[in-house]
Structures are given as structure tokens and as C-alpha cells.
Design a protein around this motif. Structure first.
Motif, PDB file in Angstrom:
ATOM      1  N   THR A  57       0.823  -1.209   0.000  1.00  0.00           N
ATOM      2  CA  THR A  57       0.000   0.000   0.000  1.00  0.00           C
ATOM      3  C   THR A  57       0.855   1.256   0.000  1.00  0.00           C
ATOM      4  OG1 THR A  57      -1.571  -1.242   1.367  1.00  0.00           O
ATOM      5  CG2 THR A  57      -1.971   1.107   1.125  1.00  0.00           C
ATOM      6  N   THR A  58       1.899   1.266   0.812  1.00  0.00           N
ATOM      7  CA  THR A  58       2.759   2.439   0.922  1.00  0.00           C
ATOM      8  C   THR A  58       3.517   2.701  -0.367  1.00  0.00           C
ATOM      9  OG1 THR A  58       3.016   2.094   3.306  1.00  0.00           O
ATOM     10  CG2 THR A  58       4.668   3.444   2.210  1.00  0.00           C
ATOM     11  N   ILE A  59       4.078   1.660  -0.951  1.00  0.00           N
ATOM     12  CA  ILE A  59       4.800   1.851  -2.215  1.00  0.00           C
ATOM     13  C   ILE A  59       3.849   2.352  -3.296  1.00  0.00           C
ATOM     14  CG2 ILE A  59       5.931   0.609  -4.102  1.00  0.00           C
ATOM     15  CD1 ILE A  59       7.350  -1.081  -2.023  1.00  0.00           C
ATOM     16  N   GLY A  60       2.650   1.794  -3.352  1.00  0.00           N
ATOM     17  CA  GLY A  60       1.671   2.249  -4.335  1.00  0.00           C
ATOM     18  C   GLY A  60       1.306   3.711  -4.160  1.00  0.00           C
ATOM     19  N   SER A  61       1.062   4.116  -2.920  1.00  0.00           N
ATOM     20  CA  SER A  61       0.647   5.504  -2.675  1.00  0.00           C
ATOM     21  C   SER A  61       1.773   6.491  -2.984  1.00  0.00           C
ATOM     22  CB  SER A  61       0.177   5.664  -1.216  1.00  0.00           C
ATOM     23  OG  SER A  61       1.178   5.272  -0.307  1.00  0.00           O
ATOM     24  N   PHE A  62       3.013   6.129  -2.656  1.00  0.00           N
ATOM     25  CA  PHE A  62       4.121   7.043  -2.964  1.00  0.00           C
ATOM     26  C   PHE A  62       4.438   7.067  -4.452  1.00  0.00           C
ATOM     27  CE2 PHE A  62       5.158   7.099   1.609  1.00  0.00           C
ATOM     28  CZ  PHE A  62       5.421   8.457   1.755  1.00  0.00           C
ATOM     29  N   LEU A  63       4.160   5.990  -5.174  1.00  0.00           N
ATOM     30  CA  LEU A  63       4.324   6.023  -6.625  1.00  0.00           C
ATOM     31  C   LEU A  63       3.319   6.977  -7.265  1.00  0.00           C
ATOM     32  CD1 LEU A  63       5.086   2.328  -7.651  1.00  0.00           C
ATOM     33  CD2 LEU A  63       6.580   4.304  -7.816  1.00  0.00           C
ATOM     34  N   VAL A  64       2.121   7.040  -6.695  1.00  0.00           N
ATOM     35  CA  VAL A  64       1.150   8.027  -7.179  1.00  0.00           C
ATOM     36  C   VAL A  64       1.685   9.439  -6.920  1.00  0.00           C
ATOM     37  CG1 VAL A  64      -1.170   8.971  -6.879  1.00  0.00           C
ATOM     38  CG2 VAL A  64      -0.828   6.490  -6.897  1.00  0.00           C
ATOM     39  N   VAL A  65       2.218   9.665  -5.710  1.00  0.00           N
ATOM     40  CA  VAL A  65       2.797  10.977  -5.378  1.00  0.00           C
ATOM     41  C   VAL A  65       3.919  11.312  -6.354  1.00  0.00           C
ATOM     42  CG1 VAL A  65       4.067  12.283  -3.621  1.00  0.00           C
ATOM     43  CG2 VAL A  65       2.174  10.792  -2.941  1.00  0.00           C
ATOM     44  N   LEU A  66       4.698  10.312  -6.737  1.00  0.00           N
ATOM     45  CA  LEU A  66       5.804  10.526  -7.665  1.00  0.00           C
ATOM     46  C   LEU A  66       5.316  11.012  -9.023  1.00  0.00           C
ATOM     47  CD1 LEU A  66       8.906  10.064  -7.556  1.00  0.00           C
ATOM     48  CD2 LEU A  66       8.507   7.852  -8.628  1.00  0.00           C
ATOM     49  N   GLN A  67       4.090  10.630  -9.401  1.00  0.00           N
ATOM     50  CA  GLN A  67       3.542  11.039 -10.692  1.00  0.00           C
ATOM     51  C   GLN A  67       2.803  12.379 -10.633  1.00  0.00           C
ATOM     52  OE1 GLN A  67       1.593   8.335 -13.212  1.00  0.00           O
ATOM     53  NE2 GLN A  67       3.033   6.667 -12.925  1.00  0.00           N
ATOM     54  N   LEU A  68       2.697  12.949  -9.450  1.00  0.00           N
ATOM     55  CA  LEU A  68       2.030  14.246  -9.314  1.00  0.00           C
ATOM     56  C   LEU A  68       2.991  15.354  -9.724  1.00  0.00           C
ATOM     57  CD1 LEU A  68       0.151  13.774  -5.902  1.00  0.00           C
ATOM     58  CD2 LEU A  68      -0.749  13.498  -8.207  1.00  0.00           C
ATOM     59  N   ARG A  69       2.925  15.739 -10.977  1.00  0.00           N
ATOM     60  CA  ARG A  69       3.803  16.783 -11.515  1.00  0.00           C
ATOM     61  C   ARG A  69       2.999  17.728 -12.394  1.00  0.00           C
ATOM     62  NH1 ARG A  69       9.334  15.942 -11.336  1.00  0.00           N
ATOM     63  NH2 ARG A  69       9.987  13.992 -10.349  1.00  0.00           N
ATOM     64  N   ASP A  70       3.455  18.989 -12.458  1.00  0.00           N
ATOM     65  CA  ASP A  70       2.783  19.939 -13.346  1.00  0.00           C
ATOM     66  C   ASP A  70       3.318  19.763 -14.764  1.00  0.00           C
ATOM     67  OD1 ASP A  70       5.263  21.181 -13.445  1.00  0.00           O
ATOM     68  OD2 ASP A  70       4.722  22.779 -12.038  1.00  0.00           O
ATOM     69  N   THR A  71       2.867  20.608 -15.659  1.00  0.00           N
ATOM     70  CA  THR A  71       3.231  20.457 -17.072  1.00  0.00           C
ATOM     71  C   THR A  71       4.722  20.689 -17.321  1.00  0.00           C
ATOM     72  OG1 THR A  71       2.544  22.766 -17.374  1.00  0.00           O
ATOM     73  CG2 THR A  71       0.946  21.046 -17.944  1.00  0.00           C
ATOM     74  N   GLU A  72       5.407  21.365 -16.381  1.00  0.00           N
ATOM     75  CA  GLU A  72       6.840  21.598 -16.523  1.00  0.00           C
ATOM     76  C   GLU A  72       7.676  20.535 -15.820  1.00  0.00           C
ATOM     77  OE1 GLU A  72       7.594  25.507 -15.137  1.00  0.00           O
ATOM     78  OE2 GLU A  72       6.473  26.501 -16.749  1.00  0.00           O
ATOM     79  N   GLY A  73       6.997  19.578 -15.200  1.00  0.00           N
ATOM     80  CA  GLY A  73       7.718  18.490 -14.543  1.00  0.00           C
ATOM     81  C   GLY A  73       8.059  18.726 -13.097  1.00  0.00           C
ATOM     82  N   ASN A  74       7.543  19.815 -12.508  1.00  0.00           N
ATOM     83  CA  ASN A  74       7.829  20.107 -11.101  1.00  0.00           C
ATOM     84  C   ASN A  74       6.910  19.281 -10.199  1.00  0.00           C
ATOM     85  OD1 ASN A  74       9.741  22.207 -11.711  1.00  0.00           O
ATOM     86  ND2 ASN A  74       7.988  23.493 -12.272  1.00  0.00           N
ATOM     87  N   PRO A  75       7.444  18.719  -9.096  1.00  0.00           N
ATOM     88  CA  PRO A  75       6.606  17.910  -8.202  1.00  0.00           C
ATOM     89  C   PRO A  75       5.495  18.732  -7.554  1.00  0.00           C
ATOM     90  CG  PRO A  75       8.956  17.565  -7.754  1.00  0.00           C
ATOM     91  CD  PRO A  75       8.849  18.745  -8.673  1.00  0.00           C
ATOM     92  N   ILE A  76       4.334  18.104  -7.389  1.00  0.00           N
ATOM     93  CA  ILE A  76       3.203  18.726  -6.699  1.00  0.00           C
ATOM     94  C   ILE A  76       2.913  17.907  -5.447  1.00  0.00           C
ATOM     95  CG2 ILE A  76       0.739  19.286  -6.834  1.00  0.00           C
ATOM     96  CD1 ILE A  76       1.130  19.588  -9.866  1.00  0.00           C
ATOM     97  N   GLU A  77       3.020  18.548  -4.282  1.00  0.00           N
ATOM     98  CA  GLU A  77       2.817  17.849  -3.014  1.00  0.00           C
ATOM     99  C   GLU A  77       1.670  18.438  -2.203  1.00  0.00           C
ATOM    100  OE1 GLU A  77       6.543  17.914  -0.983  1.00  0.00           O
ATOM    101  OE2 GLU A  77       7.629  16.868  -2.583  1.00  0.00           O
ATOM    102  N   SER A  78       1.119  19.560  -2.655  1.00  0.00           N
ATOM    103  CA  SER A  78       0.042  20.219  -1.915  1.00  0.00           C
ATOM    104  C   SER A  78      -1.270  19.467  -2.093  1.00  0.00           C
ATOM    105  CB  SER A  78      -0.111  21.664  -2.399  1.00  0.00           C
ATOM    106  OG  SER A  78      -1.275  22.259  -1.873  1.00  0.00           O
ATOM    107  N   ILE A  79      -1.940  19.172  -0.988  1.00  0.00           N
ATOM    108  CA  ILE A  79      -3.232  18.476  -1.055  1.00  0.00           C
ATOM    109  C   ILE A  79      -4.311  19.352  -1.706  1.00  0.00           C
ATOM    110  CG2 ILE A  79      -5.080  17.431   0.327  1.00  0.00           C
ATOM    111  CD1 ILE A  79      -2.916  16.456   2.249  1.00  0.00           C
ATOM    112  N   PRO A  80      -4.415  20.650  -1.377  1.00  0.00           N
ATOM    113  CA  PRO A  80      -5.413  21.488  -2.064  1.00  0.00           C
ATOM    114  C   PRO A  80      -5.231  21.509  -3.583  1.00  0.00           C
ATOM    115  CG  PRO A  80      -4.639  22.609  -0.092  1.00  0.00           C
ATOM    116  CD  PRO A  80      -3.777  21.401  -0.265  1.00  0.00           C
TER     117      PRO A  80
END
Length: 476
Positions: free
Chosen positions: A329-352
């Protein structure tokens, strides 16, 4: 000596593979980092194959300082699998900052964690733990140009040194009052009657190990380190070292401190309830997804400790099952976080910023919902099953008040998971524009993890029950 070496093939493979990868990186530089990554992956796969080939073997090696058994084998397979994934996903995140040291550090950390899982002596316990910790301190600050990463590494190092000091003090007390560093000898001394020296040693050793599993009140480093460390490193911290530390804690309290169950059981009950409650309450106000998952890991460690507090074979079986489901479960959830990027490739970590995410990436949002519901233990997802097992073990061990308190506190924890899902599915779209698509490997791992955590996981219960029972039985 030769007979002993023949029984530690996983550790030998990791040592040789780690040294070869280190030499390749030293002479080849960072230009051929893909080769070093491949070498590390092959090394971990070979070590895992060696564990599978030896599964069921039980023997003490090197003057009873290490134990080759099914319990250690179960933990090592989880450790190597998590390490494998964390090496696999790293290049896409680091890009040009990917360096040869990364796979080497993961390999030596995995080696240390394997020693932790098999330790039967206070000295090998400490050597394994420090080998893992020293690699982890460097990994936390791996991105030297990122202030958050440097801060995470420094905090982890300072607080880790404090925890190591407490652990060493406890080790010295146990050795001084039992006359031995071996678990069997310590158990024999405790069986002959507890004294203040042994009791204080027990408390300090458990406190040092509690830091490694992020149990309250030794959790303070976890949110800051998880947020500041690079996401692949955070994925690693949240999975493999948790397995190693929980396996070590289990072996220590069952094998070395078994006759003093009445003493350490009270500590486990406190650590369990404090971790469940504070992990749930602390996560409610978080706006960063990595910090929220950090508090989630603290919360889930509390549930594992409920099973361990039972002090029975059933309790240990529930802990092993929980570890397997938690790692997936943890690896899956962090892999989703890893794919949270904007169009320029910057990581997105904000929940809002995840508002309306389901409309942009419906598949990824659905996978994240599965992982969060599973972490919350909401049926029919498979994350419910290990929670049921730990509470059942507590009830059968006459710890009904602990089980009731844990169940009530788990309701609080469900709130912050559901809040994230509500943001993704029911809030208006945020202004953040997400990039499209990930890589095949990441998508495959996310899909497989989400499917396994659905009702599909229940089909594996008979196999998992046999394996966890075999692994737990060797401690009793």
C-alpha cells in the motif's frame, strides 16, 4: 566457517554486488548510472532468489549471533522487494541529479536490514542497524542542491544519533546484568528474575528501536524527513526500514525478552495507542501529501504494535501479514505521489492542488483512492484484513480494552484519508495543470498494487496464512 558462509548467501550476494557496483561507480563516474542501477537490481533479485531457495532452513551461524530462519526470510523478501522498486523508480525523479551512489547506498542499507532481521545477538543487532542508518542519513540528503533534503538529512542524523545512544545504553545495561549479548542468554537471565538493571536495559533498548519504527513519542523526525527527502528515498524509508525495524523489535521482545512479557507488554500497549491516536490527529491538519503519509505510517505502526503487544504466535503472524499489506500500500501511494507533476515536470505535493484531480487523471485518482481506503482499513479492500488480524490477536490475548481503543481511534484516522479522496473527487478543479502520463514501470506497479489491494487480495489469504504461520512459529 565455510558451513556458516553457505547459510548467508543473501548477505554475501549483497556484499559482493554492492562492492562491485561501488567500484563501477568509482571508475565509471555518473555517466553510466543506468549500468549501476541494473547491477543493483540484479543483485537484489539474486539475493531474493537465495532467500526463497533457503526458506524453511533453520540454523544459527557465527557462534549464534545470526539466525537463518523463515522469520528472517519473510522480512528479507519484503525488504529486497521494496528496495528493488525504489531503485527502479529513481532515475525519472532525479533526472540529471541521479548519481552512482544511489543504488550502492540502497544495496548496503538492504544488507544492514537483512542483518537486523536475522540478528540473535546485541552486537549483530547494532551493526546491522547502523549499517542501514548510515546509508539512510546520506540518502535523506541526497539532493545536495535542495535545502529541504539537506535539512531532512541533518535532522535524521542528529535524532538518529540520539536514538542510537539510547539503544547502546540499553545494550550495555542488558549485557552488564545478564553477562551476555546473546538473546538466549538474556532470556535466561530474565527468566531467573527481573532486577532494576535488566528492566532499565529493556526500556532503553525498546526506546531505541521505537525510533526506527517511528512509534510515538519517538516519531518527531518522521514528517520532516519524509517531506524533505526525495520522493524515491521517502518511499524507501516508509517501506523497507519499517519492515526491518519491526522484525527486529519482534525478535528482540519475543526471543530475548520473552520471560519479561509482563514488563514490555505495558510499553507496547502505550506505544501502540499513542501512535494510533497521534498519527491520526496529527494528519488531520496536514496540507502536504508526503507529511500526511508520514503520519499515516506512524498510525499504521501503532496497529502493528497492537498485534505485537499480544505476545503470542498469533500476534506475530498478524504483524507479518500487516507488514506485507502495508508495504504494498505504501509503495503504491508514494508512486502516485511521484507522478504528481505539473506540465513543466515540477513535483506537486500540496493536497489542495489535488482538487478535481479525478477529472484530469481518473485512473491515477482511482488508484490513490484504493490505497488511501486500504490504509484506513475500510472493507472490502484488503487493507481491512491485517487490521482485523491484529485486533483478533489482541482480543485472544485478553487485551480487549486495547482492541476497543484501537478500533475507536481508527475511526479518527479514516477522516483524513477520506478528506483527500473528497478533495480529488468532489472539489472544483484547482488552477494547477497536471502533466499527463507516467512511465510503464510505475504504471504497472501502481496497477498491480491497486488490484491486489482490492478483493483480489483475499484469494491469497490461505497462502499468506501458511507463510506467516511458518515464519512466526520459529520464534516460539
Amino acid at each position: 566457517m565455510t558451513a556458516d558462509l553457505a547459510l548467508i548467501w543473501p548477505e554475501l550476494i549483497l556484499t559482493i554486488g554492492g562492492l562491485i557496483t561501488l567500484l563501477l561507480g568509482t571508475f565509471g563516474g555518473d555517466r553510466r548510472v543506468g549500468l549501476y542501477q541494473l547491477a543493483a537490481l540484479v543483485t537484489l533479485a539474486a539475493a531474493a532468489a537465495a532467500v526463497v531457495a533457503m526458506f524453511g532452513t533453520q540454523a544459527s551461524v557465527f557462534s549464534n549471533t545470526l539466525e537463518v530462519d523463515a522469520f528472517g526470510g519473510f522480512a528479507k523478501l519484503l525488504i529486497y522487494a521494496a528496495s528493488f522498486v525504489c531503485i527502479l523508480i529513481a532515475p525519472r525523479f532525479f533526472k540529471d541529479a541521479m548519481r552512482a551512489e544511489y543504488p550502492v547506498l540502497i544495496l548496503f542499507a538492504a544488507l544492514g536490514m537483512g542483518v537486523m532481521a536475522s540478528a540473535r545477538d546485541l552486537m549483530t543487532l547494532y551493526v546491522g542497524l547502523e549499517l542501514n542508518s548510515l546509508a539512510a542519513y546520506v540518502l535523506a540528503s541526497f539532493m545536495r542542491s535542495d535545502d529541504r533534503s539537506s535539512e531532512a538529512g541533518l535532522k535524521y542524523f542528529v535524532l538518529g544519533a540520539l536514538a542510537s545512544g539510547m539503544l547502546l545504553y540499553g545494550i550495555s545495561l542488558l549485557y552488564g546484568f545478564s553477562g551476555t549479548t546473546q538473546f538466549a542468554g538474556i532470556a535466561q537471565a530474565m527468566g531467573g528474575g527481573m532486577n532494576n538493571g535488566l528492566l532499565f536495559g529493556l526500556v532503553f533498548v525498546i526506546a531505541g528501536l521505537a525510533f526506527k519504527i517511528s512509534a510515538v513519542p519517538f516519531h518527531m523526525w518522521t514528517p520532516d524527513v519524509y517531506e524533505g527527502a526525495p520522493t524515491p528515498v521517502t518511499t524507501f524509508f516508509a517501506s523497507a526500514p519499517k519492515v526491518a525495524a519491526m522484525a527486529l523489535m519482534t525478535r528482540v521482545v519475543i526471543e530475548a525478552m520473552g520471560p519479561a512479557t509482563a514488563a514490555w507488554q505495558q510499553i507496547m500497549i502505550f506505544l501502540a495507542l499513542a501512535s494510533i491516536i497521534l498519527g491520526a490527529v496529527g494528519a488531520i491538519g496536514q496540507k502536504n501529501i508526503k507529511r500526511l503519509l508520514a503520519y499515516s505510517s506512524i498510525n499504521n505502526v501503532g496497529f502493528m504494535l497492537v498485534g505485537l503487544a499480544a505476545g503470542t504466535q498469533q500476534g506475530v503472524e498478524s504483524v507479518l501479514t500487516y507488514l506485507l499489506v502495508y508495504v504494498v500500500t505504501t509503495i503504491g501511494s508514494f508512486l502516485v505521489v511521484l507522478q504528481l507533476r505539473d506540465t513543466e515536470g515540477n513535483p506537486i505535493e500540496s493536497i489542495p492542488a489535488l482538487a478535481g484531480f479525478s477529472q484530469r487523471r481518473p485512473g491515477l485518482a482511482a488508484a490513490m483512492a484504493v490505497f488511501l481506503f486500504s490504509l484506513a482499513g475500510i472493507p472490502p479492500l484488503f487493507g481491512f484484513w491485517p487490521k482485523y488480524l491484529v485486533f483478533q490477536a489482541a482480543v485472544d490475548a485478553n487485551l480487549l480494552p486495547l482492541a476497543i481503543a484501537g478500533i475507536v481511534a481508527s475511526v479518527i484516522g479514516a477522516f483524513y484519508y477520506i478528506a483527500v479522496i473528497k478533495t480529488m473527487y468532489f472539489d472544483d478543479k484547482s488552477e494547477v495543470e497536471f502533466g499527463t502520463g507516467g512511465v510503464v514501470v510505475e504504471d504497472a506497479v501502481i496497477t498491480a498494487s491497486a488490484l491486489w489491494l482490492s478483493v483480489v487480495g483475499y484469494f491469497f489469504i490461505p497462502v499468506l496464512a501458511v507463510v506467516s504461520a511458518t515464519a512466526a512459529a520459529v520464534l516460539f
